[in-house]
Design a protein around this motif. Structure first.
Motif, mmCIF file in Angstrom:
data_model
loop_
_atom_site.group_PDB
_atom_site.id
_atom_site.type_symbol
_atom_site.label_atom_id
_atom_site.label_comp_id
_atom_site.label_asym_id
_atom_site.label_seq_id
_atom_site.Cartn_x
_atom_site.Cartn_y
_atom_site.Cartn_z
ATOM 1 N N ASP A 232 6.320 5.929 -2.385
ATOM 2 C CA ASP A 232 6.915 4.711 -1.622
ATOM 3 C C ASP A 232 5.675 3.752 -1.131
ATOM 4 N N SER A 233 6.349 2.452 -0.981
ATOM 5 C CA SER A 233 5.039 1.442 -0.729
ATOM 6 C C SER A 233 5.366 0.738 0.461
ATOM 7 N N VAL A 234 4.556 0.591 1.410
ATOM 8 C CA VAL A 234 4.692 -0.284 2.653
ATOM 9 C C VAL A 234 4.167 -1.567 2.230
ATOM 10 N N VAL A 235 5.043 -2.673 2.451
ATOM 11 C CA VAL A 235 4.543 -4.067 2.253
ATOM 12 C C VAL A 235 4.596 -4.859 3.597
ATOM 13 N N TYR A 236 3.531 -5.646 3.449
ATOM 14 C CA TYR A 236 3.315 -6.659 4.579
ATOM 15 C C TYR A 236 3.223 -7.998 3.937
ATOM 16 N N SER A 237 3.467 -9.217 5.019
ATOM 17 C CA SER A 237 3.119 -10.255 4.618
ATOM 18 C C SER A 237 2.479 -11.016 5.680
ATOM 19 N N MET A 238 1.951 -12.207 5.386
ATOM 20 C CA MET A 238 1.360 -13.309 6.386
ATOM 21 C C MET A 238 1.913 -14.930 5.926
ATOM 22 N N ILE A 239 2.507 -15.535 6.693
ATOM 23 C CA ILE A 239 2.993 -16.744 6.284
ATOM 24 C C ILE A 239 1.957 -17.920 6.820
ATOM 25 N N ARG A 240 1.950 -19.040 5.978
ATOM 26 C CA ARG A 240 1.050 -20.137 6.521
ATOM 27 C C ARG A 240 1.140 -20.426 7.925
ATOM 28 N N SER A 241 2.380 -20.469 8.589
ATOM 29 C CA SER A 241 2.154 -20.687 10.325
ATOM 30 C C SER A 241 1.636 -19.592 10.924
ATOM 31 N N GLU A 242 1.663 -18.285 10.477
ATOM 32 C CA GLU A 242 0.834 -17.368 11.301
ATOM 33 C C GLU A 242 -0.527 -17.139 11.104
ATOM 34 N N TRP A 243 -0.993 -17.913 9.892
ATOM 35 C CA TRP A 243 -2.458 -17.975 9.541
ATOM 36 C C TRP A 243 -3.416 -18.609 10.583
ATOM 37 N N THR B 263 0.944 -1.292 0.054
ATOM 38 C CA THR B 263 -0.054 0.123 0.131
ATOM 39 C C THR B 263 0.934 1.152 -0.110
ATOM 40 N N ASP B 264 0.408 2.238 -0.437
ATOM 41 C CA ASP B 264 1.136 3.452 -0.453
ATOM 42 C C ASP B 264 1.211 4.113 0.881
ATOM 43 N N ILE B 265 2.356 4.862 1.140
ATOM 44 C CA ILE B 265 2.841 4.851 2.374
ATOM 45 C C ILE B 265 2.084 6.142 3.049
ATOM 46 N N LEU B 266 1.302 6.854 2.119
ATOM 47 C CA LEU B 266 0.204 7.779 2.419
ATOM 48 C C LEU B 266 -1.067 7.300 3.221
ATOM 49 N N ASN B 267 -1.218 6.084 2.568
ATOM 50 C CA ASN B 267 -2.727 5.344 2.976
ATOM 51 C C ASN B 267 -2.580 5.001 4.323
ATOM 52 N N LYS B 268 -2.517 5.696 5.447
ATOM 53 C CA LYS B 268 -2.373 5.070 6.892
ATOM 54 C C LYS B 268 -3.823 4.142 7.228
ATOM 55 N N ARG B 269 -4.876 4.770 6.503
ATOM 56 C CA ARG B 269 -5.873 3.721 6.841
ATOM 57 C C ARG B 269 -5.878 2.561 6.433
ATOM 58 N N SER B 270 -5.329 2.138 5.177
ATOM 59 C CA SER B 270 -5.071 1.020 4.513
ATOM 60 C C SER B 270 -4.014 0.279 5.556
ATOM 61 N N GLN B 271 -3.148 0.817 5.871
ATOM 62 C CA GLN B 271 -1.946 0.273 6.705
ATOM 63 C C GLN B 271 -2.429 -0.386 8.100
ATOM 64 N N ARG B 272 -3.184 0.343 8.648
ATOM 65 C CA ARG B 272 -4.006 -0.077 9.863
ATOM 66 C C ARG B 272 -4.695 -1.168 9.662
ATOM 67 N N ALA B 273 -5.735 -1.131 8.370
ATOM 68 C CA ALA B 273 -6.622 -2.382 8.217
ATOM 69 C C ALA B 273 -5.712 -3.455 7.943
ATOM 70 N N ILE B 274 -4.781 -3.494 7.370
ATOM 71 C CA ILE B 274 -3.804 -4.683 6.998
ATOM 72 C C ILE B 274 -3.393 -5.201 8.248
ATOM 73 N N GLU B 275 -2.689 -4.535 9.210
ATOM 74 C CA GLU B 275 -2.104 -4.762 10.449
ATOM 75 C C GLU B 275 -3.282 -5.247 11.309
ATOM 76 N N ARG B 276 -4.429 -4.886 11.386
ATOM 77 C CA ARG B 276 -5.779 -5.504 12.148
ATOM 78 C C ARG B 276 -5.870 -6.880 11.433
ATOM 79 N N LEU B 277 -5.394 -7.143 10.458
ATOM 80 C CA LEU B 277 -5.411 -8.506 9.791
ATOM 81 C C LEU B 277 -4.612 -9.562 10.672
ATOM 82 N N GLY B 278 -3.651 -9.097 11.054
ATOM 83 C CA GLY B 278 -2.652 -10.067 11.830
ATOM 84 C C GLY B 278 -1.265 -10.085 10.567
#
Length: 190
Positions: free
Chosen positions: A165-176, A130-145
């Motif tokens: 600039d892009s903020v990148v996130y991930s979730m791996i199978r063991s975290e699911w 997500t875009d570094i300016l899109n704080k709402r999206s970043q919070r939503a992604i973080e709430r997913l785990g």
């Protein structure tokens, strides 16, 4: 990924088609969403082009988000950057009409997409960007785990031509399993 229809809590994700053009335009008008520089939300008159591009992108499976009670299109979301050998995918191109912000819609959609990818298809890694300016999206992604992996500087062009600039996130199978339980609790499924 093959097209599939997913549903939960009155929300249906169905493969995006030209039949969704009018509804997609109406959803984008709910808050004049195209005015944000850091998202790719179509103006109502651009809905057909948005759909065409989504369908022509080879590694993207796009969905219309439908409110089952009204039958209306309320937004869109996609799997994209699907890498089958690595069993990796990203979730993005997500947006909803403004009247559906801060509701259970996003959590429901992401739960459906993650369950399908991890539990049904056996994927290893989910990603978000997500875009570094899109704080709402970043919070939503973080709430997913999802875990924040970092920032890619100068990653893409925004619709207005500026470099983002892009903020990148991930979730791996063991975290699911832990993330899934938390999402189920939020959605009242636990």
């Amino acid at each position: 990924m093959a097209p599939v229809t997913l549903r939960l809590n009155g929300i249906r994700l169905e493969p995006l088609t030209g039949a969704h053009e009018t509804g997609l335009g109406e959803a984008a008008s709910d808050g004049q969403l195209w005015d944000t520089c850091y998202t790719a939300i179509p103006r109502p008159e651009e809905a057909a082009d948005y759909i065409r591009l989504a369908l022509e992108t080879p590694d993207r499976t796009a969905f219309a988000v439908i409110d089952e009670a009204s039958g209306k299109v309320i937004g869109s979301t996609s799997y994209y950057n699907v890498l089958l050998p690595e069993r990796r995918f990203e979730i993005g191109y997500t947006w909803y009409g403004q009247s559906h912000w801060r509701t259970a819609v996003n959590t429901t959609c992401k739960y459906l997409l993650l369950c399908h990818a991890f539990d049904t298809l056996g994927f290893q890694t989910a990603g978000w960007c997500t875009d570094i300016l899109n704080k709402r999206s970043q919070r939503a992604i973080e709430r997913l785990g999802a875990k924040k992996d970092g920032v890619i500087r100068g990653d893409r062009l925004r619709g207005d031509g500026s470099v983002r600039d892009s903020v990148v996130y991930s979730m791996i199978r063991s975290e699911w399993p832990q993330a899934k339980a938390a999402l189920e609790s939020k959605l009242g499924l636990a």
